[in-house]
Design an enzyme around this catalytic site. Structure first.
Site, PDB file in Angstrom:
ATOM      1  N   ASP A  38       0.824  -1.219   0.000  1.00 25.75           N
ATOM      2  CA  ASP A  38       0.000   0.000   0.000  1.00 25.75           C
ATOM      3  C   ASP A  38       0.859   1.272   0.000  1.00 25.75           C
ATOM      4  O   ASP A  38       0.710   2.141   0.865  1.00 25.75           O
ATOM      5  CB  ASP A  38      -0.938   0.026   1.218  1.00 25.75           C
ATOM      6  CG  ASP A  38      -1.706  -1.271   1.409  1.00 25.75           C
ATOM      7  OD1 ASP A  38      -1.984  -1.936   0.389  1.00 25.75           O
ATOM      8  OD2 ASP A  38      -2.018  -1.619   2.561  1.00 25.75           O
ATOM      9  N   GLU A 209     -11.155  -1.894  -4.073  1.00 18.86           N
ATOM     10  CA  GLU A 209     -10.541  -1.200  -2.945  1.00 18.86           C
ATOM     11  C   GLU A 209      -9.453  -0.256  -3.450  1.00 18.86           C
ATOM     12  O   GLU A 209      -9.183  -0.165  -4.646  1.00 18.86           O
ATOM     13  CB  GLU A 209      -9.954  -2.205  -1.954  1.00 18.86           C
ATOM     14  CG  GLU A 209      -8.858  -3.092  -2.530  1.00 18.86           C
ATOM     15  CD  GLU A 209      -8.389  -4.164  -1.552  1.00 18.86           C
ATOM     16  OE1 GLU A 209      -9.128  -4.476  -0.600  1.00 18.86           O
ATOM     17  OE2 GLU A 209      -7.271  -4.687  -1.759  1.00 18.86           O
TER      18      GLU A 209
END
Length: 337
Positions: A38, A209
């Site tokens: 991420d 997402e």
């Protein structure tokens, strides 16, 4: 001095100048670090700030040269409380400069309940010039309509918006809302995308997402997102588009590309590319940063490593990402501030 000598001298000077320019811009190969799920990069003046999921804290690296990110020490800027709604599973940090202050958005789970039903997005604020210093004020949880993850914010036509990935039934979807301030939503939420494509339903889950905003050169609105379960090699990056002048809160404004724009590429040694961010280099070029695995079946672990590459634009003003650049591909580095 003869003409031949003069020409040779001129050629040598040009060659040396070319080498100097190459050294100035530099080259690099992905990944930037051995680990960094991420990833997030933002530039402020002469400094690039980098963050990634660390799980138990929020940490940053700062550098003027992203090709030497590994040389920049990691600085922990915040650790979670021992109990409460944001006590564990600290994921997907994003650092934003808003109205002269720094804001950190991150996902967390409640103590004693490390599950989807107890996850949310939280915000920290720092009024200092350097986000690795100063005091971070806890602005609490963003009061979204659903539990969810991966919050981000952007400004379009002078208005601020918030997008995240809520859990709605068996799906993870993408939802948008207007914002009253950097930690408070205003008005209703609108679901703008659901996992309705086969490539978004790999790995035993149907998931959208990691939404990220990108404005096109002609005023188009783009939202990238990651589809499928992160433990699948087919985890990939998709794209939503809204025409210039569209209302971002109207679900009908958004159309979805039918295929991923960045996906697994065995020839480049890149598997499960996803959870990206965008940043602007010092020369105004747009770059994407994302994580990926270097081999098949490596699942959803800390071995996911951060990578970056430039984004191009086609004649219609749509982003072109190309192939994900693996370890064998040498790239020109982002321009240094």
């Amino acid at each position: 001095m003869s003409v031949r000598t003069t020409l040779l001298s001129a050629t040598l000077m040009l060659s040396l100048a070319g080498l100097a320019n190459a050294r100035e811009s530099g080259t690099f190969r992905n990944p930037l670090l051995p680990s960094g799920p991420d990833p997030w990069i933002v530039r402020d003046g002469d400094t690039y700030y980098y963050m990634a999921t660390r799980g138990d804290r929020l940490a940053m690296r700062k550098t003027g040269d992203l090709t030497r990110l590994a040389d920049a020490p990691e600085i922990t800027v915040w650790t979670p409380p021992t109990s409460g709604p944001n006590a564990q599973s600290i994921w997907a940090p994003e650092l934003h400069r808003i109205d002269g202050k720094w804001y950190l958005y991150y996902t967390a789970a409640a103590s004693g309940h490390d599950d989807d039903a107890h996850r949310g997005i939280f915000v920290l604020e720092n009024a200092g010039a350097d986000p690795t210093k100063g005091k971070w004020i806890d602005r609490g949880q963003v009061k979204t309509a659903h539990n969810g993850i991966d919050g981000t914010t952007f400004v379009h036509a002078g208005k601020r918006y918030f997008v995240y990935s809520p859990y709605v039934g068996p799906d993870s979807v993408l939802s948008i809302s207007a914002m009253e301030n950097p930690w408070t939503l205003a008005g209703k939420e609108t679901i703008i995308a659901r996992p309705d494509q086969s490539w978004e339903r790999q790995g035993g889950r149907q998931i959208l997402e990691g939404p990220e905003y990108l404005e096109g050169p002609n005023g188009d609105l783009f939202l990238t997102y990651s589809g499928s379960a992160c433990w699948s090699d087919d985890y990939a990056i998709g794209l939503l588009h809204a025409a210039p002048g569209s209302d971002p809160l109207d679900a009908a404004s958004w159309t979805k590309s039918p295929r991923p724009v960045l996906a697994k590429d065995a020839g480049q040694g890149v598997y499960a590319p996803g959870h990206n961010g965008f940043f602007e280099a010092a020369d105004g070029t747009t770059w994407i940063v994302y994580h990926a695995n270097s081999g098949p079946d490596m699942k959803c672990t800390a071995k996911r490593s951060p990578r970056m590459q430039p984004v191009q634009w086609d004649a219609a003003g749509r982003p072109v990402f190309g192939r994900p650049a693996g370890e064998k591909t040498e790239l020109r580095a982002p321009a240094r501030p």
